[in-house]
Design a protein around this motif. Sequence first.
Motif, PDB file in Angstrom:
ATOM      1  N   LYS A  12     -31.052 -33.249 -17.866  1.00 29.33           N
ATOM      2  CA  LYS A  12     -29.668 -33.720 -17.760  1.00 29.33           C
ATOM      3  C   LYS A  12     -29.417 -34.343 -16.381  1.00 29.33           C
ATOM      4  CE  LYS A  12     -25.079 -32.405 -19.006  1.00 29.33           C
ATOM      5  NZ  LYS A  12     -24.237 -31.463 -19.705  1.00 29.33           N
ATOM      6  N   GLY A  13     -28.949 -35.556 -16.403  1.00 27.86           N
ATOM      7  CA  GLY A  13     -28.652 -36.231 -15.146  1.00 27.86           C
ATOM      8  C   GLY A  13     -29.879 -36.774 -14.432  1.00 27.86           C
ATOM      9  N   LYS A  14     -31.059 -36.584 -15.036  1.00 26.76           N
ATOM     10  CA  LYS A  14     -32.276 -37.097 -14.384  1.00 26.76           C
ATOM     11  C   LYS A  14     -32.827 -38.262 -15.193  1.00 26.76           C
ATOM     12  CE  LYS A  14     -33.754 -32.730 -12.262  1.00 26.76           C
ATOM     13  NZ  LYS A  14     -33.116 -31.639 -13.033  1.00 26.76           N
ATOM     14  N   GLN A  15     -33.819 -38.912 -14.639  1.00 26.56           N
ATOM     15  CA  GLN A  15     -34.462 -40.086 -15.244  1.00 26.56           C
ATOM     16  C   GLN A  15     -35.944 -39.825 -15.401  1.00 26.56           C
ATOM     17  OE1 GLN A  15     -34.046 -43.519 -15.948  1.00 26.56           O
ATOM     18  NE2 GLN A  15     -31.923 -42.908 -16.381  1.00 26.56           N
ATOM     19  N   LYS A  16     -36.506 -40.343 -16.438  1.00 23.47           N
ATOM     20  CA  LYS A  16     -37.970 -40.233 -16.565  1.00 23.47           C
ATOM     21  C   LYS A  16     -38.629 -41.115 -15.504  1.00 23.47           C
ATOM     22  CE  LYS A  16     -38.950 -43.936 -19.864  1.00 23.47           C
ATOM     23  NZ  LYS A  16     -39.884 -44.803 -19.134  1.00 23.47           N
ATOM     24  N   ALA A  17     -39.828 -40.775 -15.138  1.00 24.24           N
ATOM     25  CA  ALA A  17     -40.569 -41.589 -14.170  1.00 24.24           C
ATOM     26  C   ALA A  17     -40.900 -42.930 -14.831  1.00 24.24           C
ATOM     27  CB  ALA A  17     -41.853 -40.873 -13.774  1.00 24.24           C
ATOM     28  N   SER A  18     -40.958 -43.990 -14.038  1.00 25.35           N
ATOM     29  CA  SER A  18     -41.274 -45.283 -14.641  1.00 25.35           C
ATOM     30  C   SER A  18     -42.752 -45.267 -15.051  1.00 25.35           C
ATOM     31  CB  SER A  18     -41.011 -46.411 -13.652  1.00 25.35           C
ATOM     32  OG  SER A  18     -41.860 -46.252 -12.537  1.00 25.35           O
ATOM     33  N   GLY A  19     -43.041 -45.982 -16.120  1.00 26.62           N
ATOM     34  CA  GLY A  19     -44.437 -46.018 -16.574  1.00 26.62           C
ATOM     35  C   GLY A  19     -44.799 -44.891 -17.528  1.00 26.62           C
ATOM     36  N   VAL A  20     -43.886 -43.944 -17.719  1.00 29.51           N
ATOM     37  CA  VAL A  20     -44.161 -42.872 -18.678  1.00 29.51           C
ATOM     38  C   VAL A  20     -43.368 -43.141 -19.938  1.00 29.51           C
ATOM     39  CG1 VAL A  20     -44.084 -40.379 -19.111  1.00 29.51           C
ATOM     40  CG2 VAL A  20     -44.370 -41.241 -16.791  1.00 29.51           C
ATOM     41  N   LYS A  42     -24.998 -33.609 -32.610  1.00 34.00           N
ATOM     42  CA  LYS A  42     -23.713 -32.911 -32.545  1.00 34.00           C
ATOM     43  C   LYS A  42     -23.467 -32.344 -31.147  1.00 34.00           C
ATOM     44  CE  LYS A  42     -22.383 -30.418 -36.562  1.00 34.00           C
ATOM     45  NZ  LYS A  42     -22.830 -29.217 -37.210  1.00 34.00           N
ATOM     46  N   GLU A  43     -24.528 -31.874 -30.550  1.00 34.44           N
ATOM     47  CA  GLU A  43     -24.393 -31.257 -29.228  1.00 34.44           C
ATOM     48  C   GLU A  43     -24.491 -32.277 -28.101  1.00 34.44           C
ATOM     49  OE1 GLU A  43     -27.167 -27.984 -28.844  1.00 34.44           O
ATOM     50  OE2 GLU A  43     -26.625 -27.200 -30.815  1.00 34.44           O
ATOM     51  N   GLY A  44     -24.675 -33.536 -28.464  1.00 32.06           N
ATOM     52  CA  GLY A  44     -24.737 -34.589 -27.449  1.00 32.06           C
ATOM     53  C   GLY A  44     -26.076 -34.668 -26.722  1.00 32.06           C
ATOM     54  N   LEU A  45     -27.095 -33.987 -27.250  1.00 35.07           N
ATOM     55  CA  LEU A  45     -28.407 -34.026 -26.586  1.00 35.07           C
ATOM     56  C   LEU A  45     -28.986 -35.431 -26.631  1.00 35.07           C
ATOM     57  CD1 LEU A  45     -30.087 -30.727 -27.903  1.00 35.07           C
ATOM     58  CD2 LEU A  45     -28.390 -31.014 -26.109  1.00 35.07           C
ATOM     59  N   ASP A  46     -28.652 -36.146 -27.709  1.00 32.88           N
ATOM     60  CA  ASP A  46     -29.166 -37.517 -27.838  1.00 32.88           C
ATOM     61  C   ASP A  46     -28.724 -38.383 -26.660  1.00 32.88           C
ATOM     62  OD1 ASP A  46     -26.553 -37.232 -28.821  1.00 32.88           O
ATOM     63  OD2 ASP A  46     -26.712 -38.998 -30.113  1.00 32.88           O
ATOM     64  N   LYS A  47     -27.492 -38.163 -26.199  1.00 35.37           N
ATOM     65  CA  LYS A  47     -26.969 -38.931 -25.058  1.00 35.37           C
ATOM     66  C   LYS A  47     -27.757 -38.600 -23.781  1.00 35.37           C
ATOM     67  CE  LYS A  47     -23.477 -40.934 -27.216  1.00 35.37           C
ATOM     68  NZ  LYS A  47     -23.793 -40.377 -28.531  1.00 35.37           N
ATOM     69  N   ILE A  48     -28.045 -37.306 -23.638  1.00 40.64           N
ATOM     70  CA  ILE A  48     -28.802 -36.885 -22.446  1.00 40.64           C
ATOM     71  C   ILE A  48     -30.193 -37.524 -22.450  1.00 40.64           C
ATOM     72  CG2 ILE A  48     -29.823 -34.892 -21.249  1.00 40.64           C
ATOM     73  CD1 ILE A  48     -27.514 -33.200 -22.382  1.00 40.64           C
ATOM     74  N   PHE A  49     -30.825 -37.499 -23.623  1.00 37.99           N
ATOM     75  CA  PHE A  49     -32.168 -38.092 -23.731  1.00 37.99           C
ATOM     76  C   PHE A  49     -32.111 -39.591 -23.447  1.00 37.99           C
ATOM     77  CE2 PHE A  49     -33.099 -34.497 -26.913  1.00 37.99           C
ATOM     78  CZ  PHE A  49     -33.627 -33.697 -25.918  1.00 37.99           C
ATOM     79  N   GLU A  50     -31.126 -40.220 -24.027  1.00 36.92           N
ATOM     80  CA  GLU A  50     -31.007 -41.665 -23.855  1.00 36.92           C
ATOM     81  C   GLU A  50     -30.833 -42.026 -22.380  1.00 36.92           C
ATOM     82  OE1 GLU A  50     -28.135 -43.391 -26.642  1.00 36.92           O
ATOM     83  OE2 GLU A  50     -28.043 -45.131 -25.297  1.00 36.92           O
ATOM     84  N   ALA A  51     -29.951 -41.278 -21.729  1.00 43.21           N
ATOM     85  CA  ALA A  51     -29.696 -41.545 -20.303  1.00 43.21           C
ATOM     86  C   ALA A  51     -30.957 -41.326 -19.469  1.00 43.21           C
ATOM     87  CB  ALA A  51     -28.563 -40.643 -19.814  1.00 43.21           C
ATOM     88  N   ALA A  52     -31.802 -40.390 -19.931  1.00 42.02           N
ATOM     89  CA  ALA A  52     -33.021 -40.084 -19.168  1.00 42.02           C
ATOM     90  C   ALA A  52     -34.157 -41.056 -19.497  1.00 42.02           C
ATOM     91  CB  ALA A  52     -33.457 -38.653 -19.462  1.00 42.02           C
ATOM     92  N   GLY A  53     -33.922 -41.903 -20.508  1.00 38.39           N
ATOM     93  CA  GLY A  53     -34.973 -42.843 -20.901  1.00 38.39           C
ATOM     94  C   GLY A  53     -35.940 -42.249 -21.904  1.00 38.39           C
TER      95      GLY A  53
END
Lengths: 492, 196
Positions: A389-397, A414-425
């Motif tokens: 949450k609030g973090k980003q995946k490393a580039s190239g991964v 429903k729990e909004g996890l999809d948004k967290i994943f999307e934001a993290a890449g």
Amino acid sequence: MTKLTLVERPTQTSEVETGETLSMSHEPKTLFDKIWDAHVVKRSEGYPDALFIDRHFIHEVTSPQAFDGLRKRGVKVFNPSRTTATADHNVPTKDQHLPIKEALSRFQVETLRKNCAEFGVELYDLGHPFQGIVHIIGPELGLTLPGMTIVCGDSHTSTHGAFGNIAFGIGTSEVEQVLATQCVLQYKPKRMKIEINGKLGKGVVSKDIILYVISKISASGATGYFVEYAGDTIRNLSMEARMTICNMSIEMGARGGLIAPDETTFNYIKGRKFAPQGEAFDALVKKWEQLTTDKGATYDKVLTYDAADIAPMITYGTNPGMGIKITDRIPTVAELRDISEQTSFTKSLDYMGLEPGSQLLGKSVDYVFIGSCTNARIEDLRLVANMVKGKQKASGVEVWVIPGSKQVEEQAKKEGLDKIFEAAGFELREPGCSACLGMNEDKVPAGKYCISTSNRNFEGRQGPKSRTFLASPLSAAAAAITGKVTDVRDLV
Amino acid sequence: MSKEKFITLTSQAVPLSIENIDTDQVIPARFLKATTREGFGENLFRDWRYDGEGKPKSDFVLNDKTYSGKILVAGKNFGCGSSREHAAWAIYDYGFRVVISSFFADIFKGNALNNALLPVQVSDVFLKKILTTVAQKPTTEITIDLQQQKVILEDGSNESFEINPYKKICLTNGYDDIDYLLSLRDEIKVFDTVNS
Ligand code: SF4
């Protein structure tokens, strides 16, 4: 057709026992023995038991030849209500609403459809709200219950044992046996108890427990056994975490693993779609409470571990027994437990592109796979989301999150996890086995490293020449963020 | 349904001296898409046998003309991993009738026995002896006598192997388990009703 009749069997003993007569004996018994013996339709000295199967799961890859067998013999499915089908191994994880592109995969799924329609078997097909990986949907739908015998043409059927039942994988000939007769012929395995006590350290989750145990006893250490997991560490785990442990029993060679049911089990089952409801449920709970190993019952082997010794784990080789604490070094040839494994060990490290004695920590990864029947339940996705949450995946991964079922996918949204994943890449896809076995398009390219929450690191398992590090969802999430094998304890 | 009967086999052997061979190596998942039992032999040990372009790798034993025969000799813990029966089908379809190892994974052993493929478990010492003998003289003939439950080498040295009496009858007569289970239908019906 050749008939194998009883007359043709030599030195036939008259000993025929049924569940009823067995339950009258007062010998202390293990939970495993209680359930097994209660399901024996016929037992004769020297012959395998004819074991009645309460619940049978099937999928598209290991069932077509079994249905063909039924057709050739001219028999129907014995009791279709005891079999449930889903499409999982071979399905795409993108655009599931469209026809499957790959012709052979499409044909296999269509064959499942036809077979289920012809033989009256319930199918949770692509697009159905209950579709998903077979070992994820059974428990979440309340089809998996304590005290049962459960089989599926898939070795990770052991997952269901977390509910206090006997669940094991079978081959296609045996799938045909169950379809035709609701029984399988089986030799009773030996019993092993694995007891784990104590408090788990920071960043250590159930996947680490089982990877630790396998690293201790090797990929064949429990061959011939059925394992009961016990001890307070196991008792304190959630159902989802218990399933992760039982899931990987097969990775040490065991036919399956089970955990005696308790409050945690009953609470999980309560209210599930196909679980008995109301009074019927309460009455069953009374029965299920008896599903324990008697005092004084003996096991053929007992192993005990201390939870405090377990750390975040990772595998470095090409079988799941080749695991180390994430901060440890890969062994050298001289440090091998069994010197006869030297050839396999060297071959394995060559394949992985790793040096004996080197460290994995800090090693770059190219792919992160969060999925499979080991770790794609909602709790796993929550664990990962919480961490990123609030973090980003490393580039190239590249990061794939493949929910274990349609219900898990819906819940995550429903729990909004999809948004967290999307934001993290991270890419959240649709349910299926996916890169766990690389049967669909989700393959790790040759030579690339993937940290994976699945259960097998065999050569080519995630795609030809792919290189797999097995780890927990937490460790996988940590690697996604840093782009390297990371000790999750440094991040939390 | 009747299967091929197994009595005695004398054949040369193909040595594959690797431990922990999992069924993903025997037949990779991407080749499990067929809906029949035939044809899997083509992809037996696919990724060890062929390179990325589909050309045979000369260093893999199945591509080495020196070795042939109906007996596969493999390192310990053969057949671990996935329960795919396709592994047994692939080995059989390729032409093997026996796998010798010093240890077999449970599910593989069951699958093999259900498909007229005989898993023969010998001691580590005898396995080593077979491997050295075959390496020294690739034309060595090995006899598998199912009646006597013995593996016999050309020099007369031999070792007994275990097989369940029921499975032995099935193999020698070509019976399968379903024929037997179907004969229990009435008893199973009672069981099904009581337990529903
Ligand atoms: S997720 Fe992987 S291990 Fe689980 S059933 Fe699917 S292929 Fe098998």
